[in-house]
Design a protein around this motif. Structure first.
Motif, PDB file in Angstrom:
ATOM      1  N   LYS A   6       1.077   4.012  -2.889  1.00 50.03           N
ATOM      2  CA  LYS A   6       0.778   5.679  -2.622  1.00 50.03           C
ATOM      3  C   LYS A   6       1.903   6.487  -2.926  1.00 50.03           C
ATOM      4  CE  LYS A   6      -1.285   8.329   0.947  1.00 50.03           C
ATOM      5  NZ  LYS A   6      -1.542   8.317   2.424  1.00 50.03           N
TER       6      LYS A   6
ATOM      7  N   SER B 277      -8.409   5.217  -6.585  1.00 47.37           N
ATOM      8  CA  SER B 277      -9.075   3.960  -6.244  1.00 47.37           C
ATOM      9  C   SER B 277      -9.816   4.111  -4.832  1.00 47.37           C
ATOM     10  CB  SER B 277      -7.926   2.846  -6.286  1.00 47.37           C
ATOM     11  OG  SER B 277      -8.479   1.578  -5.630  1.00 47.37           O
ATOM     12  N   LEU B 278      -8.933   4.719  -3.925  1.00 52.71           N
ATOM     13  CA  LEU B 278      -9.754   4.881  -2.604  1.00 52.71           C
ATOM     14  C   LEU B 278     -10.983   5.748  -2.590  1.00 52.71           C
ATOM     15  CD1 LEU B 278      -6.672   5.719  -0.059  1.00 52.71           C
ATOM     16  CD2 LEU B 278      -8.139   3.597  -0.123  1.00 52.71           C
TER      17      LEU B 278
ATOM     18  N   THR C 208     -11.215   9.079 -11.695  1.00 48.55           N
ATOM     19  CA  THR C 208     -10.287   8.402 -12.772  1.00 48.55           C
ATOM     20  C   THR C 208      -9.033   9.215 -12.693  1.00 48.55           C
ATOM     21  OG1 THR C 208     -12.340   7.710 -13.927  1.00 48.55           O
ATOM     22  CG2 THR C 208     -10.400   7.639 -15.177  1.00 48.55           C
TER      23      THR C 208
ATOM     24  N   SER D 270     -16.492   6.050 -11.760  1.00 51.53           N
ATOM     25  CA  SER D 270     -15.685   6.324 -10.883  1.00 51.53           C
ATOM     26  C   SER D 270     -14.652   7.615 -10.713  1.00 51.53           C
ATOM     27  CB  SER D 270     -15.003   5.080 -10.644  1.00 51.53           C
ATOM     28  OG  SER D 270     -14.123   4.868 -11.835  1.00 51.53           O
TER      29      SER D 270
ATOM     30  N   THR E  17       0.969  -1.259  -0.149  1.00 56.59           N
ATOM     31  CA  THR E  17       0.014   0.174   0.039  1.00 56.59           C
ATOM     32  C   THR E  17       0.796   1.248  -0.056  1.00 56.59           C
ATOM     33  OG1 THR E  17      -1.590  -1.159   1.156  1.00 56.59           O
ATOM     34  CG2 THR E  17      -1.921   1.353   1.182  1.00 56.59           C
TER      35      THR E  17
ATOM     36  N   THR F 129     -12.941   6.042  -5.322  1.00 55.16           N
ATOM     37  CA  THR F 129     -13.783   5.275  -5.832  1.00 55.16           C
ATOM     38  C   THR F 129     -14.529   4.267  -5.010  1.00 55.16           C
ATOM     39  OG1 THR F 129     -13.245   5.509  -7.928  1.00 55.16           O
ATOM     40  CG2 THR F 129     -14.545   3.773  -7.663  1.00 55.16           C
ATOM     41  N   ARG F 130     -13.838   3.733  -4.050  1.00 57.40           N
ATOM     42  CA  ARG F 130     -14.255   2.626  -2.937  1.00 57.40           C
ATOM     43  C   ARG F 130     -15.060   3.241  -2.051  1.00 57.40           C
ATOM     44  NH1 ARG F 130     -13.320  -2.441  -1.594  1.00 57.40           N
ATOM     45  NH2 ARG F 130     -13.151  -2.936   0.738  1.00 57.40           N
TER      46      ARG F 130
ATOM     47  N   GLU G 140      -3.389   7.354  -8.942  1.00 62.22           N
ATOM     48  CA  GLU G 140      -4.056   6.148  -9.262  1.00 62.22           C
ATOM     49  C   GLU G 140      -4.514   5.298  -7.600  1.00 62.22           C
ATOM     50  OE1 GLU G 140      -1.284   6.868 -10.428  1.00 62.22           O
ATOM     51  OE2 GLU G 140      -1.405   6.506 -12.722  1.00 62.22           O
ATOM     52  N   PHE G 141      -3.710   5.631  -6.711  1.00 63.92           N
ATOM     53  CA  PHE G 141      -3.980   5.018  -5.797  1.00 63.92           C
ATOM     54  C   PHE G 141      -5.199   5.897  -4.712  1.00 63.92           C
ATOM     55  CE2 PHE G 141      -3.237   5.331  -0.749  1.00 63.92           C
ATOM     56  CZ  PHE G 141      -3.181   3.712  -0.717  1.00 63.92           C
TER      57      PHE G 141
END
Length: 199
Positions: free
Chosen positions: A10, A20-21, A59, A57, A6, A23-24, A16-17
């Motif tokens: 980061k 992703s967080l 992006t 999401s 992780t 979006t989640r 990108e990291f």
């Protein structure tokens, strides 16, 4: 091992990291707000939502910016976002608000959805002030009704396409009210605070 992976992601792929967080956690407004603040501290630029560039999401792009995900806008469901993205991907970007209204299913992208997209700035790419999407004619017809009527009457099959109607201008929305509406719908405002602008 997981903590190491992780931390590596980061440090080496921050946009990108974080995308992703985000979006989640996109359905948790408080978490999104905290993550957006962290992005700001990391120097990652968050771009406002747009029906022409945003996906469902968050992006990242090649410049390490993050495009705000349409699913993170309050009251905009997955079926709405799927419709917007699918129609955009099956052709070109939307030319204007009338092209958008003609191409999307208006049972899915209804009046309430149009209002929310306008208030959060997702239609700003078309060049109209947000107030113009919320205006009302002297006969009491709303801008969105005019857009829907035009989309229904001129579906692109006519030999002599109609000129789109002029949208009425509503009373200007005060800057702080625009910011408050953005915060309500997205947990963040992309409009600079007037005190910061003065400095």
């Amino acid at each position: 091992w997981l903590a190491y992976q992780t931390a590596y992601l980061k440090a080496n792929y921050p946009a990108e990291f974080m995308a992703s967080l985000l979006t989640r956690r996109s359905y948790e407004a408080k978490e999104v707000k905290k993550l957006l603040e962290e992005c700001k501290q990391m120097g990652i630029n968050i771009l406002p939502p747009s029906v022409n560039t945003s996906g469902d999401s968050f992006t990242p792009d090649k410049d390490s910016n993050i495009h705000f995900g349409l699913c993170a806008i309050g009251g905009i469901g997955q079926n709405v976002v799927d419709e917007i993205v699918r129609k955009r991907n099956s052709g070109n970007q939307y030319k204007d608000i009338f092209d958008f209204a003609q191409r999307v299913n208006r049972n899915v992208c209804n009046k309430r959805v149009f209002e929310r997209l306008a208030l959060c700035g997702a239609f700003d790419c078309f060049g109209h002030p947000r107030e113009q999407y919320l205006g009302t004619t002297s006969k009491g017809k709303s801008s969105i009704d005019l857009i829907f009527e035009f989309a229904q009457s001129d579906n692109g099959l006519s030999l002599f396409p109609l000129d789109p109607p002029e949208l009425p201008m509503a009373k200007e929305i005060p800057l702080m009210e625009k910011r408050a509406k953005e915060c309500e719908l997205m947990g963040i405002s992309f409009i600079p605070h007037p005190i910061i602008v003065m400095w």
